[in-house]
Design a protein around this motif. Structure first.
Motif, PDB file in Angstrom:
ATOM      1  N   ALA A 417      26.046  -0.521  -8.929  1.00 42.98           N
ATOM      2  CA  ALA A 417      25.952  -1.365  -7.554  1.00 42.98           C
ATOM      3  C   ALA A 417      24.498  -2.081  -8.186  1.00 42.98           C
ATOM      4  CB  ALA A 417      25.734  -0.976  -6.340  1.00 42.98           C
ATOM      5  N   PHE A 418      23.795  -2.266  -9.003  1.00 41.69           N
ATOM      6  CA  PHE A 418      22.684  -3.201  -8.965  1.00 41.69           C
ATOM      7  C   PHE A 418      23.997  -5.061  -9.767  1.00 41.69           C
ATOM      8  CE2 PHE A 418      19.352  -5.388 -11.941  1.00 41.69           C
ATOM      9  CZ  PHE A 418      18.408  -4.851 -11.092  1.00 41.69           C
ATOM     10  N   GLY A 419      24.352  -4.608 -10.083  1.00 46.27           N
ATOM     11  CA  GLY A 419      25.146  -5.496 -10.432  1.00 46.27           C
ATOM     12  C   GLY A 419      25.516  -6.499  -9.053  1.00 46.27           C
ATOM     13  N   GLU A 420      26.310  -5.936  -8.398  1.00 51.65           N
ATOM     14  CA  GLU A 420      25.809  -6.564  -7.148  1.00 51.65           C
ATOM     15  C   GLU A 420      23.964  -6.805  -6.492  1.00 51.65           C
ATOM     16  OE1 GLU A 420      30.147  -5.298  -8.318  1.00 51.65           O
ATOM     17  OE2 GLU A 420      28.441  -3.940  -8.179  1.00 51.65           O
ATOM     18  N   ALA A 421      23.906  -6.197  -6.369  1.00 57.49           N
ATOM     19  CA  ALA A 421      23.042  -5.976  -5.876  1.00 57.49           C
ATOM     20  C   ALA A 421      22.343  -7.945  -6.350  1.00 57.49           C
ATOM     21  CB  ALA A 421      21.320  -5.207  -5.897  1.00 57.49           C
ATOM     22  N   CYS A 422      21.950  -8.308  -7.822  1.00 59.14           N
ATOM     23  CA  CYS A 422      21.813  -9.209  -8.153  1.00 59.14           C
ATOM     24  C   CYS A 422      22.581 -10.699  -8.145  1.00 59.14           C
ATOM     25  CB  CYS A 422      21.035  -9.078  -9.795  1.00 59.14           C
ATOM     26  SG  CYS A 422      21.872  -8.495 -10.950  1.00 59.14           S
ATOM     27  N   ALA A 423      23.832  -9.977  -7.965  1.00 61.86           N
ATOM     28  CA  ALA A 423      24.574 -11.762  -8.105  1.00 61.86           C
ATOM     29  C   ALA A 423      25.030 -12.047  -6.689  1.00 61.86           C
ATOM     30  CB  ALA A 423      26.129 -10.803  -8.981  1.00 61.86           C
ATOM     31  N   TRP A 424      25.327 -10.601  -5.186  1.00 57.94           N
ATOM     32  CA  TRP A 424      25.158 -11.728  -4.390  1.00 57.94           C
ATOM     33  C   TRP A 424      24.511 -12.506  -3.757  1.00 57.94           C
ATOM     34  CZ3 TRP A 424      27.108  -5.954  -1.753  1.00 57.94           C
ATOM     35  CH2 TRP A 424      28.853  -5.569  -2.114  1.00 57.94           C
ATOM     36  N   PRO A 425      22.594 -12.221  -3.666  1.00 56.95           N
ATOM     37  CA  PRO A 425      22.377 -12.634  -3.473  1.00 56.95           C
ATOM     38  C   PRO A 425      22.350 -14.876  -4.118  1.00 56.95           C
ATOM     39  CG  PRO A 425      21.373 -11.345  -3.635  1.00 56.95           C
ATOM     40  CD  PRO A 425      22.521 -11.176  -4.152  1.00 56.95           C
ATOM     41  N   VAL A 426      22.918 -14.776  -5.756  1.00 54.35           N
ATOM     42  CA  VAL A 426      22.988 -15.905  -5.878  1.00 54.35           C
ATOM     43  C   VAL A 426      24.452 -16.482  -5.710  1.00 54.35           C
ATOM     44  CG1 VAL A 426      23.836 -16.897  -8.310  1.00 54.35           C
ATOM     45  CG2 VAL A 426      21.427 -15.499  -7.761  1.00 54.35           C
ATOM     46  N   LEU A 427      25.730 -15.627  -5.460  1.00 46.11           N
ATOM     47  CA  LEU A 427      26.600 -16.404  -4.733  1.00 46.11           C
ATOM     48  C   LEU A 427      26.213 -17.108  -3.316  1.00 46.11           C
ATOM     49  CD1 LEU A 427      29.350 -13.416  -6.330  1.00 46.11           C
ATOM     50  CD2 LEU A 427      28.561 -15.929  -6.810  1.00 46.11           C
ATOM     51  N   SER A 428      25.786 -15.497  -2.404  1.00 43.28           N
ATOM     52  CA  SER A 428      26.032 -16.754  -1.540  1.00 43.28           C
ATOM     53  C   SER A 428      24.772 -17.639  -1.107  1.00 43.28           C
ATOM     54  CB  SER A 428      25.282 -15.477  -0.187  1.00 43.28           C
ATOM     55  OG  SER A 428      24.147 -14.908  -0.692  1.00 43.28           O
ATOM     56  N   VAL A 430      23.781 -20.008  -3.707  1.00 40.20           N
ATOM     57  CA  VAL A 430      24.327 -21.330  -3.722  1.00 40.20           C
ATOM     58  C   VAL A 430      26.007 -21.362  -2.823  1.00 40.20           C
ATOM     59  CG1 VAL A 430      25.712 -22.063  -5.880  1.00 40.20           C
ATOM     60  CG2 VAL A 430      23.321 -20.719  -5.935  1.00 40.20           C
ATOM     61  N   LYS A 431      26.664 -20.667  -2.747  1.00 39.25           N
ATOM     62  CA  LYS A 431      27.836 -21.361  -2.219  1.00 39.25           C
ATOM     63  C   LYS A 431      27.591 -21.927  -0.385  1.00 39.25           C
ATOM     64  CE  LYS A 431      30.870 -18.228  -4.017  1.00 39.25           C
ATOM     65  NZ  LYS A 431      32.283 -17.503  -3.579  1.00 39.25           N
ATOM     66  N   LYS A 432      26.364 -20.989  -0.184  1.00 34.24           N
ATOM     67  CA  LYS A 432      26.114 -22.621   1.679  1.00 34.24           C
ATOM     68  C   LYS A 432      24.792 -23.421   1.642  1.00 34.24           C
ATOM     69  CE  LYS A 432      27.303 -17.459   3.556  1.00 34.24           C
ATOM     70  NZ  LYS A 432      27.351 -16.614   4.506  1.00 34.24           N
ATOM     71  N   PHE A 433      24.477 -22.991   0.705  1.00 32.41           N
ATOM     72  CA  PHE A 433      23.040 -24.361   0.333  1.00 32.41           C
ATOM     73  C   PHE A 433      23.525 -25.004  -1.044  1.00 32.41           C
ATOM     74  CE2 PHE A 433      21.049 -21.259   2.770  1.00 32.41           C
ATOM     75  CZ  PHE A 433      20.968 -21.528   3.660  1.00 32.41           C
ATOM     76  N   LYS A 434      24.669 -24.918  -0.962  1.00 30.07           N
ATOM     77  CA  LYS A 434      24.708 -25.744  -3.031  1.00 30.07           C
ATOM     78  C   LYS A 434      23.983 -27.095  -3.261  1.00 30.07           C
ATOM     79  CE  LYS A 434      28.480 -26.695  -5.692  1.00 30.07           C
ATOM     80  NZ  LYS A 434      29.729 -25.815  -6.656  1.00 30.07           N
ATOM     81  N   ASP A 435      24.344 -28.271  -1.991  1.00 30.02           N
ATOM     82  CA  ASP A 435      23.632 -29.158  -1.617  1.00 30.02           C
ATOM     83  C   ASP A 435      21.737 -29.326  -2.436  1.00 30.02           C
ATOM     84  OD1 ASP A 435      25.813 -30.132  -0.825  1.00 30.02           O
ATOM     85  OD2 ASP A 435      25.823 -31.014   1.210  1.00 30.02           O
ATOM     86  N   ASP A 436      21.652 -28.450  -1.623  1.00 29.98           N
ATOM     87  CA  ASP A 436      19.537 -27.786  -1.877  1.00 29.98           C
ATOM     88  C   ASP A 436      19.996 -27.710  -3.343  1.00 29.98           C
ATOM     89  OD1 ASP A 436      20.096 -27.306   0.365  1.00 29.98           O
ATOM     90  OD2 ASP A 436      18.126 -26.513   1.377  1.00 29.98           O
ATOM     91  N   PHE A 437      20.345 -27.188  -4.507  1.00 23.58           N
ATOM     92  CA  PHE A 437      20.447 -26.658  -5.741  1.00 23.58           C
ATOM     93  C   PHE A 437      21.197 -28.109  -6.314  1.00 23.58           C
ATOM     94  CE2 PHE A 437      20.804 -22.451  -3.668  1.00 23.58           C
ATOM     95  CZ  PHE A 437      19.617 -22.114  -4.548  1.00 23.58           C
ATOM     96  N   GLU A 438      22.044 -28.852  -6.337  1.00 27.38           N
ATOM     97  CA  GLU A 438      22.367 -29.636  -6.588  1.00 27.38           C
ATOM     98  C   GLU A 438      21.537 -30.891  -6.554  1.00 27.38           C
ATOM     99  OE1 GLU A 438      27.278 -29.418  -6.745  1.00 27.38           O
ATOM    100  OE2 GLU A 438      26.237 -30.432  -5.054  1.00 27.38           O
ATOM    101  N   ALA A 439      20.898 -30.737  -5.162  1.00 23.69           N
ATOM    102  CA  ALA A 439      19.839 -32.095  -5.445  1.00 23.69           C
ATOM    103  C   ALA A 439      18.574 -31.981  -5.820  1.00 23.69           C
ATOM    104  CB  ALA A 439      19.736 -32.247  -3.872  1.00 23.69           C
ATOM    105  N   LYS A 440      18.111 -30.783  -5.858  1.00 22.81           N
ATOM    106  CA  LYS A 440      17.304 -30.291  -7.366  1.00 22.81           C
ATOM    107  C   LYS A 440      17.341 -30.964  -8.227  1.00 22.81           C
ATOM    108  CE  LYS A 440      14.514 -27.492  -5.339  1.00 22.81           C
ATOM    109  NZ  LYS A 440      13.155 -27.711  -5.518  1.00 22.81           N
TER     110      LYS A 440
END
Length: 453
Positions: A417-428, A430-440
């Protein structure tokens, strides 16, 4: 509504003035009385008590402890081992270390009851390498318990014998995964095993049936046997029984550890109530909550979730539950698309840069990948590099979608489950704060374009 309060079971005596971690103090507070009673009972009765109590593992996955015990292969003729997972490597989690430092004999008593119930003759405490003081405390406590005939040969004159050994890990996050831990305990690189066929209950340590339980989980066993399954199950809520120790950190006034009845306290109460976190720092607003250690999916301030709830007519129906009204239990957080994991809540206020926060986590996970699986080995590093670009002025607007693409191709494609451990934070994030990432990223592109001219 009554004010939320702590319900201390594991931590009942730990903070009492004069309470120490030695055997004499533990016995003055009733220590090892439950073990004395347990070894007079039939092992199958004890397993049944744990099963009926509804105790779920306190280490991360929340799998029912009694069910895990019942899956052990008892017909193979091989010895059965018990391993205590004291690796506690999930960022934001510090409850097990506190138990070990302040009340090691409670853990030892829980181990011995569990070993007796499962006919285990040898138990190992696998402790994180960065906890050397905890290892010394455990060694001293085991020696005290052995001298008092609570550990070792012919325990309490019953003819039953069991030894406990402390094994220090080298400090790798992947050793918190049970099969990686077993590989490390055997002296090998901690590469997690493929399941099936390597389910620890059948093929665990030295290819023998093995039980792997978390520190807090084993402490609960003592209280289940003491109270009885029915009384223990009255604590907490259905399918989320007992108490749970929560590690609260981040942007709150009173970070620390708190023991609650599972599901009887909400996220909002844990953060804001004076009995718990005491609220955010003055002038700050909530931005997000990491509810179960850094690998859990982030929850954004203002979110609501549709959860199954029983109405006045007794029927189950989907209702909207605001973020801060989410009960802190396994099922509610799963219904909200995340998990309670290791019980570590990290609070982020409106001064936090969400891109910086994710970059920090991604760097950690890239460093901690064992490297066995290509998607995780390469993907975790690619995500970290992309986030490093975004936080050092070299980002691109397209990096947000690039991060999502990598994360989606990691989850579900690794042995553990390490794959999920590193992927889930990125998925959530970026999806929930996508504007912040795109603006930067867009700002960095604009600066780069201007520099060319």
């Amino acid at each position: 509504m009554p004010a939320p309060v702590q319900r201390r079971l594991i931590l009942e005596h730990i903070d009492e003035p004069g309470y120490t971690n030695d055997l004499a103090c533990y016995q003055r507070h009733g220590g090892y009385a439950v073990l004395r009673q347990a070894v007079t009972r039939k092992p199958e009765e004890l397993i049944d008590e744990v099963k009926k109590s509804g105790l779920r593992g306190r280490g991360g996955a929340g799998f029912p402890c009694g069910v895990k015990w019942s899956l052990v292969d008892r017909k193979s003729g091989k010895p059965i081992y018990l391993i205590v997972n004291a690796d506690e490597s999930e960022p934001g989690t510090f409850k097990d270390r506190y138990i070990i430092h302040q009340d090691p004999h409670q853990l030892i008593e829980g181990i011995m009851i569990s070993c007796f119930a499962n006919n285990v003759k040898q138990a190992y405490i696998y402790i994180r390498g960065e906890m050397p003081h905890g290892a010394r405390i455990l060694e001293k406590a085991i020696a005290e318990a052995r001298a008092a005939n609570f550990v070792g040969p012919n325990i309490l004159g019953t003819g039953y014998s069991c030894e406990i050994y402390v094994h220090r890990g080298a400090g790798a996050y992947i050793c918190g995964e049970e099969t990686g831990l077993i590989e490390s305990l055997e002296g090998k690189r901690p590469y997690p095993r493929i399941k099936p066929p390597y389910f620890p209950a059948v093929l665990g340590l030295y290819q023998c049936p093995t039980i792997v339980n978390n520190v807090e989980t084993l402490c609960h066993v003592k209280h289940i046997v003491n109270l009885g399954a029915a009384e223990y199950a009255k604590l907490g809520t259905p399918n989320n029984t007992g108490t749970r120790i929560v590690s609260l950190s981040g942007d709150v006034k009173r970070p620390g550890y708190f023991e609650i009845e599972v599901g009887k306290v909400t996220l909002g109460e844990l953060i804001n109530d004076p009995a718990f976190g005491g609220g955010l720092r003055d002038g700050r607003k909530l931005k997000a909550i990491i509810p179960g250690g850094s690998s859990s999916k982030i929850l954004k301030a203002g979110e609501t979730f549709k959860l199954n709830r029983k109405g006045a007519d007794g029927q189950m129906a989907k209702v909207d539950v605001p973020l801060l009204d989410l009960p802190y239990d396994f099922d509610s957080l799963m219904g909200a698309g995340t998990m309670s994991g290791s019980g570590a809540i990290i609070v982020l206020d409106d001064t936090r840069d969400i891109v910086e926060a994710l970059a920090n986590l991604a760097e950690f996970y890239a460093h901690e990948s064992c490297g066995q699986c290509t998607p995780c080995r390469e993907g975790s590093l690619w995500m970290s590099k992309a986030l490093h670009r975004l936080t050092h002025g070299h980002g691109r607007k397209a990096d947000a979608d690039y991060l999502l693409h990598i994360a989606q191709n990691i989850q579900g494609r690794t042995i553990c489950a390490f794959g999920e451990a590193c992927a889930w934070p990125v998925l959530s994030y970026v999806k929930k704060f996508k504007d912040d990432f795109e603006a930067k990223g867009a700002a960095d592109e604009a600066k780069a374009a201007a520099a060319k001219h």
